[in-house]
Design a protein around this motif. Structure first.
Motif, PDB file in Angstrom:
ATOM      1  N   GLY A   1      53.855  56.443 -49.734  1.00 51.73           N
ATOM      2  CA  GLY A   1      53.197  57.073 -48.597  1.00 51.73           C
ATOM      3  C   GLY A   1      52.259  56.082 -47.945  1.00 51.73           C
ATOM      4  O   GLY A   1      51.594  55.296 -48.630  1.00 51.73           O
TER       5      GLY A   1
ATOM      6  N   ALA B   1      51.563  62.034 -47.053  1.00 53.31           N
ATOM      7  CA  ALA B   1      52.604  61.167 -46.483  1.00 53.31           C
ATOM      8  C   ALA B   1      53.675  60.862 -47.517  1.00 53.31           C
ATOM      9  O   ALA B   1      54.876  60.842 -47.211  1.00 53.31           O
TER      10      ALA B   1
ATOM     11  N   GLY C   1      57.184  57.917 -46.546  1.00 53.94           N
ATOM     12  CA  GLY C   1      56.634  58.808 -45.529  1.00 53.94           C
ATOM     13  C   GLY C   1      55.383  58.185 -44.945  1.00 53.94           C
ATOM     14  O   GLY C   1      54.697  57.412 -45.617  1.00 53.94           O
ATOM     15  N   MET C   2      55.066  58.543 -43.702  1.00 55.13           N
ATOM     16  CA  MET C   2      53.954  57.878 -43.027  1.00 55.13           C
ATOM     17  C   MET C   2      53.171  58.859 -42.174  1.00 55.13           C
ATOM     18  O   MET C   2      53.739  59.627 -41.403  1.00 55.13           O
ATOM     19  N   GLY C   3      51.854  58.833 -42.347  1.00 61.17           N
ATOM     20  CA  GLY C   3      50.964  59.620 -41.505  1.00 61.17           C
ATOM     21  C   GLY C   3      50.354  58.729 -40.448  1.00 61.17           C
ATOM     22  O   GLY C   3      49.904  57.616 -40.732  1.00 61.17           O
TER      23      GLY C   3
ATOM     24  N   ASP D   1      48.625  62.512 -39.112  1.00 63.05           N
ATOM     25  CA  ASP D   1      47.858  62.310 -40.347  1.00 63.05           C
ATOM     26  C   ASP D   1      47.179  63.585 -40.836  1.00 63.05           C
ATOM     27  O   ASP D   1      47.051  63.810 -42.050  1.00 63.05           O
TER      28      ASP D   1
ATOM     29  N   CYS E   1      49.595  65.580 -42.751  1.00 63.73           N
ATOM     30  CA  CYS E   1      49.745  65.051 -44.116  1.00 63.73           C
ATOM     31  C   CYS E   1      48.629  65.564 -45.011  1.00 63.73           C
ATOM     32  O   CYS E   1      48.873  65.934 -46.172  1.00 63.73           O
TER      33      CYS E   1
ATOM     34  N   ASP F   1      49.186  55.823 -44.913  1.00 68.29           N
ATOM     35  CA  ASP F   1      48.266  56.435 -43.958  1.00 68.29           C
ATOM     36  C   ASP F   1      47.818  55.336 -43.012  1.00 68.29           C
ATOM     37  O   ASP F   1      47.077  54.429 -43.407  1.00 68.29           O
TER      38      ASP F   1
END
Length: 302
Positions: free
Chosen positions: A7, A296, A65-67, A109, A112, A9
């Motif tokens: 993940g 995330a 996964g990405m915020g 974000d 998330c 952020d």
């Protein structure tokens, strides 16, 4: 080997990455500064973090996964509404997927944060969770019965760019938000907003954490500044209770660490809630400043 997920952020001041196992345990965590005003530099920084973490774990191609601040437009797929304005209009998803050679799940974000806290945090077991980030910017995410709420236009939870309720003439006179609107909650409830308000009232240029430290030392001006902040936050959250009526409101971001808010704000929001009782719980993120990046990581397999 235990299945892994990564993940990220992507924040205005820092980029954080975690590796998490299938049970949600953090195996590795790293941070770097966000290159300011440099989109290409931001891409390189993200790629370097992923490469470093995968090398340490001896793996490659881990689900990610990405915020991000802001969101991806359903029309163009490009970033919109980010207070890290260098991202706006950029094909972040396409650029990073090409650079990292894998599919990446993107979310706002604050979404998330909401996903993490509803899964196994301060909102675990609650039917409706409203999770607000009070950091460099202000935003929110909503989880209903375990599912993120996105909305028809993909802007569910864009709380930070609504106007401050019951704003006074002085509050309306604040310079326009970066988005062009006036009296945005982000202009009043972010950490930099507390600092700006204190500067305007006292002439003292202090960071938010310094104001809180002075309050705890008995400084009256710092106390006044936090009182104004708490009153504004209470008005803003009362409006959420009147519309959404969540079981739990979770706070994340730097201002969520101000313990005084959890007693003051529920006391102050009561007169603004259209009910004879207010049972909504206000709580800090159980996973602290790791909550958003954990959310995330959960995206990587959802």
């Amino acid at each position: 080997m235990t299945p892994l997920r990564l993940g990220i952020d992507l924040g205005g001041t820092k980029i954080e990455i975690v590796a998490m196992d299938a049970q949600g345990a953090l195996l590795l965590r790293e941070r770097c500064a966000t290159p300011q005003g440099d989109y290409a530099g931001t891409l390189r920084a993200v790629a370097a973090l992923v490469a470093r973490v995968e090398a340490q774990l001896g793996v490659s191609g881990v689900p990610l996964g990405m915020g991000i601040p802001g969101s991806l437009s359903p029309l163009t797929g490009r970033v919109r509404n980010a207070n890290s304005t260098v991202l706006n209009g950029q094909p972040l998803r396409e650029d990073l997927q090409a650079l990292l050679q894998r599919l990446i799940r993107f979310e706002n974000d604050a979404n998330c944060l909401a996903l993490s806290e509803a899964a196994d945090g301060a909102g675990a077991g609650a039917e409706v969770v409203f999770a607000a980030i009070l950091g460099t910017g202000v935003g929110a995410g909503i989880v209903v019965r375990g599912q993120l709420l996105h909305g028809r236009n993909g802007v569910a939870g864009e709380w930070g760019h609504n106007p401050l309720p019951l704003a006074s003439a002085d509050e309306l006179a604040r310079p326009a938000c970066w988005c062009g609107r006036r009296a945005c909650l982000e202009s009043w409830l972010s950490g930099p907003a507390l600092a700006a308000d204190h500067l305007a009232a006292t002439g003292q240029a202090l960071r938010a954490e310094q104001i809180v430290a002075r309050l705890r030392e008995g400084d009256a001006a710092a106390r006044d500044s936090l009182d104004r902040y708490a009153a504004r936050l209470a008005r803003a959250l009362a409006q959420i209770i009147n519309v959404l009526d969540p079981d739990v409101i979770v706070l994340g971001g730097g201002m969520s660490n101000v313990a005084e808010l959890y007693d003051e704000v529920p006391r102050l929001w009561t007169p603004h809630v259209f009910s004879d009782s207010v049972r909504t719980v206000l709580a800090p993120a159980r996973h602290g400043d790791s909550s958003g990046v954990r959310g995330a990581a959960w995206l990587a397999t959802t």
